[in-house]
Scaffold this motif. Structure first.
Motif, PDB file in Angstrom:
ATOM      1  N   CYS A   1       0.853  -1.189   0.000  1.00 41.42           N
ATOM      2  CA  CYS A   1       0.000   0.000   0.000  1.00 41.42           C
ATOM      3  C   CYS A   1       0.887   1.236   0.000  1.00 41.42           C
ATOM      4  CB  CYS A   1      -0.902  -0.002   1.234  1.00 41.42           C
ATOM      5  SG  CYS A   1      -2.022   1.417   1.348  1.00 41.42           S
TER       6      CYS A   1
ATOM      7  N   LYS B   1      -9.669  -1.536   1.831  1.00 39.73           N
ATOM      8  CA  LYS B   1      -9.939  -2.557   0.812  1.00 39.73           C
ATOM      9  C   LYS B   1      -8.975  -3.726   0.940  1.00 39.73           C
ATOM     10  CE  LYS B   1     -11.527   0.948  -2.497  1.00 39.73           C
ATOM     11  NZ  LYS B   1     -11.227   1.615  -3.799  1.00 39.73           N
TER      12      LYS B   1
ATOM     13  N   GLY C   1      -9.762  -5.835   3.949  1.00 40.02           N
ATOM     14  CA  GLY C   1     -10.969  -6.617   3.686  1.00 40.02           C
ATOM     15  C   GLY C   1     -10.663  -7.873   2.892  1.00 40.02           C
ATOM     16  N   LYS C   2      -9.794  -7.761   1.886  1.00 39.61           N
ATOM     17  CA  LYS C   2      -9.407  -8.919   1.079  1.00 39.61           C
ATOM     18  C   LYS C   2      -8.594  -9.913   1.893  1.00 39.61           C
ATOM     19  CE  LYS C   2     -11.193  -8.044  -2.969  1.00 39.61           C
ATOM     20  NZ  LYS C   2     -12.215  -8.954  -3.563  1.00 39.61           N
TER      21      LYS C   2
ATOM     22  N   THR D   1      -7.766   5.253   1.239  1.00 40.28           N
ATOM     23  CA  THR D   1      -8.712   4.520   0.403  1.00 40.28           C
ATOM     24  C   THR D   1      -8.300   3.070   0.181  1.00 40.28           C
ATOM     25  OG1 THR D   1      -7.563   5.336  -1.576  1.00 40.28           O
ATOM     26  CG2 THR D   1      -9.475   6.580  -0.815  1.00 40.28           C
ATOM     27  N   SER D   2      -6.991   2.826   0.113  1.00 41.45           N
ATOM     28  CA  SER D   2      -6.515   1.482  -0.230  1.00 41.45           C
ATOM     29  C   SER D   2      -6.483   0.509   0.951  1.00 41.45           C
ATOM     30  CB  SER D   2      -5.118   1.558  -0.849  1.00 41.45           C
ATOM     31  OG  SER D   2      -5.144   2.201  -2.091  1.00 41.45           O
TER      32      SER D   2
END
Length: 213
Positions: A115, A126, A129-130, A122-123
């Motif tokens: 990241c 996500k 979550g993955k 924003t990253s």
């Protein structure tokens, strides 16, 4: 009934450890992590000893958010040790634009995701979550840079020698630490200078610390 009793553990939110040499960076990333409901914010680490202690005590699924440097070592050393001792820990490496070389190294050494600090708001949600779902993820813009970058990167041994240079060790001390002859250390230094396009120890150290290689 046993299935019901086991359910909470099975669904326990992964514990997130944040590690960087600067406490303020850990706190900043931690404040963002604390807002993500799928994970649970754990403790911070600023050096290899404190990180090892946290990882050894961790229970269940663990995610490590790792900056490119701790107080006593860089990502190359830390990630290698984490992968060796705690292979189940999922690792997200966070770096600045000027430290993209560390991103390349992180991917090669088995980081689950990366990241850029400029995109962290924003990253990171996500990415986490993955990882909670069990998927590794490399953002498409980073993947594009990785696949189009043909820079001649440093070898693992060259990383080790540069890290010791940063710590202020002499050629003799480096040779003793790594079990090499002084002539071999000089050979590696010559190769390092060529790859970094520098002609002095100070310039090599400056480029390495900045991640410009």
């Amino acid at each position: 009934m046993e299935g019901v009793a086991d359910a909470p553990d099975a669904q326990a939110a992964p514990n997130v450890i944040v590690a960087d040499r600067q406490v303020i960076v850990c706190q900043g990333i931690g404040s963002l992590v604390a807002q993500i409901p799928e994970v649970s914010l754990g403790a911070f680490a600023t050096d290899k000893a404190s990180l090892k202690k946290l990882l050894a005590a961790a229970q269940g699924k663990t995610i490590l958010i790792l900056g490119v440097r701790l107080a006593d070592g860089d990502l190359t050393q830390v990630l290698e040790q984490v992968r060796k001792d705690y292979p189940d820990v999922m690792v997200v490496v966070v770096a600045d634009e000027t430290e993209f070389a560390f991103i390349r190294t992180a991917i090669k050494q088995g980081a689950n995701s990366v990241c850029m600090m400029s995109q962290i708001l924003t990253s990171l949600p996500k990415i986490l979550g993955k990882l909670v779902e069990g998927h590794s993820i490399v953002p498409s813009d980073i993947l594009k840079r990785l696949t189009s970058d043909n820079t001649d990167t440093l070898s693992r041994r060259e990383h080790e020698i540069l890290a010791l240079l940063v710590d202020g060790l002499t050629n003799f001390q480096i040779s003793a630490r790594l079990g090499l002859s002084e002539n071999t250390v000089k050979y590696y230094l010559k190769a390092i200078y060529q790859k970094l396009d520098v002609n002095s120890r100070g310039a090599a150290i400056a480029k390495y610390v900045a991640g410009n290689y």
